[in-house]
Design a protein around this motif. Structure first.
Motif, short mmCIF file in Angstrom:
data_model
loop_
_atom_site.label_atom_id
_atom_site.label_comp_id
_atom_site.label_asym_id
_atom_site.label_seq_id
_atom_site.Cartn_x
_atom_site.Cartn_y
_atom_site.Cartn_z
N VAL A 70 0.87 -1.18 0.00
CA VAL A 70 0.00 0.00 0.00
C VAL A 70 0.90 1.23 0.00
O VAL A 70 1.83 1.33 0.81
CB VAL A 70 -0.93 0.02 1.23
N ASP A 71 0.65 2.15 -0.91
CA ASP A 71 1.45 3.35 -1.02
C ASP A 71 1.21 4.23 0.21
O ASP A 71 0.11 4.73 0.42
CB ASP A 71 1.04 4.11 -2.28
N PRO A 72 2.23 4.44 1.05
CA PRO A 72 2.04 5.24 2.28
C PRO A 72 1.72 6.70 2.00
O PRO A 72 1.14 7.39 2.84
CB PRO A 72 3.37 5.10 3.01
N HIS A 73 2.08 7.17 0.80
CA HIS A 73 1.81 8.57 0.46
C HIS A 73 0.33 8.82 0.19
O HIS A 73 -0.12 9.96 0.23
CB HIS A 73 2.65 8.96 -0.77
N ASP A 74 -0.43 7.76 -0.10
CA ASP A 74 -1.86 7.90 -0.39
C ASP A 74 -2.74 7.27 0.68
O ASP A 74 -3.93 7.09 0.49
CB ASP A 74 -2.19 7.23 -1.74
#
Length: 324
Positions: A70-74
Motif C-alpha cells: 500500500v502506497d504510504p503517500h496515499d
C-alpha cells in the motif's frame, strides 16, 4: 481539506463503534499492560511495525496501519485504525513527514498515550535530488523537503530501533531488560545486513552502479553504498507527481548517455510508465517478482515480509541486474 474531512467523519464512526463494543474500553483510554499482558502498540508503516516486533518480541501486541504494497503517500485511515490508536499505549511512526495524516488521526481518536518518532537523531538528506544536486540547491538558497525513506540505510535503522526500544521501555519498565536484549540481538542483524550489502556492491564496478527507480525512495541507500542516482520515473519523494514531457525526454537521454542498464520498478507502484521509458531508452525493466521494495515490505510470512528480507531482496536484484 478533503483528507481532514474524511478523518473527522471516520472519527465520528469510530465513536459509534467504540460505544457498541464489549471490551469495556472507551475511546481515548490508553491500554495498560498489567498482569503480563502485551503492550498495545500501533505502528504506522510495515518497516516500523517490523522493528517494533523485533524489539518488543512477545511483550508487544502490534497493530500495523499501512499494509504491505500500500502506497504510504496515499494512505487513508479507517475507523478500525482510529479505534486501534485510541486503545494503544504507544504509537510508533516513521517520521520525517511520511505520515502527514497521523496528527489529525491521533487527535480524532482521543489517544492518550505516547508517540514515538523513530526518526529522532537520524541525519536527514534533502529529497528529490542526487547529492551533487543537493549541494547546488543549497548554494542557490533553495529549500527542499527532507527525504522520509530513512530505513534504506541500515545505520539509520539502527537509530530507529534504539528509539523504539527506549519508548517501549519507558511504557513498560518491567520488560525493559527484555527489550534491551532484543535490541542488541537485532542490532547485530542490522550490522550484518549493512556489511553484506556493502560487500555485494564492492564486487560491482563503480561505472555500473547506476540506479533508475519508480520514484525517489532510495536516496539513503544510494548515499550509503555509493551508487549513482540517474533519475526516477516519478521525480518526487512521494508518488503524486507526474513526469513532464521535458523530464521524460531528459531521463531517456540521461539513461542512454550514462550507459544505465535497467529501470527498477517498485512493488507498491504500477510499472507501466517505467516500461514505456525503458522501451524508449532501450534498456530492460526489472519488475514482477523482482520489483524493489521502496515504500513497503513483502507479504507477511515471506522472507521479504521483513525489513531484513526486503533489503536483501533489493540488493540481490539490483546487483544481479547491473552486473548482467
Amino acid at each position: 481539506m478533503k483528507r481532514t474531512f474524511v478523518i473527522a467523519a471516520l472519527a465520528a464512526a469510530t465513536t459509534v463503534l467504540a460505544g457498541c463494543g464489549s471490551g469495556g474500553e472507551t475511546a481515548g483510554q490508553a491500554a495498560a499492560a498489567p498482569g503480563g499482558q502485551p503492550l498495545a502498540v500501533v505502528a504506522t508503516t510495515p518497516e516500523v511495525a517490523d522493528f517494533v516486533r523485533n524489539v518488543g518480541g512477545s511483550g508487544v501486541a502490534v497493530t500495523q496501519l499501512i499494509k504491505p504494497n500500500v502506497d504510504p503517500h496515499d494512505f487513508e485511515p479507517t475507523p478500525a485504525d482510529i479505534q486501534a490508536i485510541s486503545r494503544a499505549k504507544i504509537v510508533v511512526k516513521n517520521g520525517v513527514g511520511l505520515e502527514e495524516w497521523l496528527d489529525r488521526t491521533i487527535e480524532a481518536s482521543g489517544f492518550a498515550g505516547t508517540v514515538v518518532d523513530s526518526s529522532a537523531g537520524v541525519s536527514l538528506r534533502e529529497g528529490g535530488h542526487s547529492s551533487e544536486e543537493d549541494a547546488h540547491a543549497a548554494e542557490d538558497g533553495e529549500e527542499h523537503e527532507h527525504d522520509p525513506h530513512i530505513w534504506h540505510n541500515p545505520k539509520n535503522a539502527r537509530i530507529m530501533v534504539a528509539n523504539i526500544e527506549k519508548g517501549l521501555a519507558a511504557a513498560d519498565p518491567a520488560r525493559a531488560g527484555v527489550f534491551a536484549k532484543n535490541l542488541t540481538a537485532y542490532g547485530s542483524e542490522l550490522d550484518e545486513l549493512d556489511a553484506s550489502t556493502e560487500a555485494a556492491f564492492a564486487k560491482l564496478p563503480a561505472t555500473d552502479r547506476k540506479l533508475v527507480t519508480n520514484h525517489d525512495a532510495f536516496g539513503y541507500y544510494v548515499d550509503r553504498y555509493r551508487l549513482e542516482f540517474v533519475g526516477s520515473v516519478i521525480p518526487s519523494l512521494d508518488t503524486s507527481a507526474e513526469l513532464s514531457a521535458r523530464q521524460l525526454t531528459g531521463l531517456v537521454a540521461k539513461i542512454k548517455a550514462t550507459g544505465t542498464k535497467a529501470i527498477f520498478t517498485e512493488s507498491s507502484l504500477p510499472p507501466r510508465s517505467a516500461e514505456a521509458i525503458a522501451q524508449q531508452a532501450g534498456v530492460k525493466v526489472v519488475g514482477g517478482e523482482d520489483a524493489l521494495f521502496g515504500d513497503s515490505l513483502g507479504a507477511p510470512g515471506t522472507p521479504e515480509g521483513t525489513y531484513l528480507g526486503a533489503e536483501r531482496h533489493n540488493t540481490e536484484v539490483i546487483v544481479s541486474a547491473l552486473a548482467g
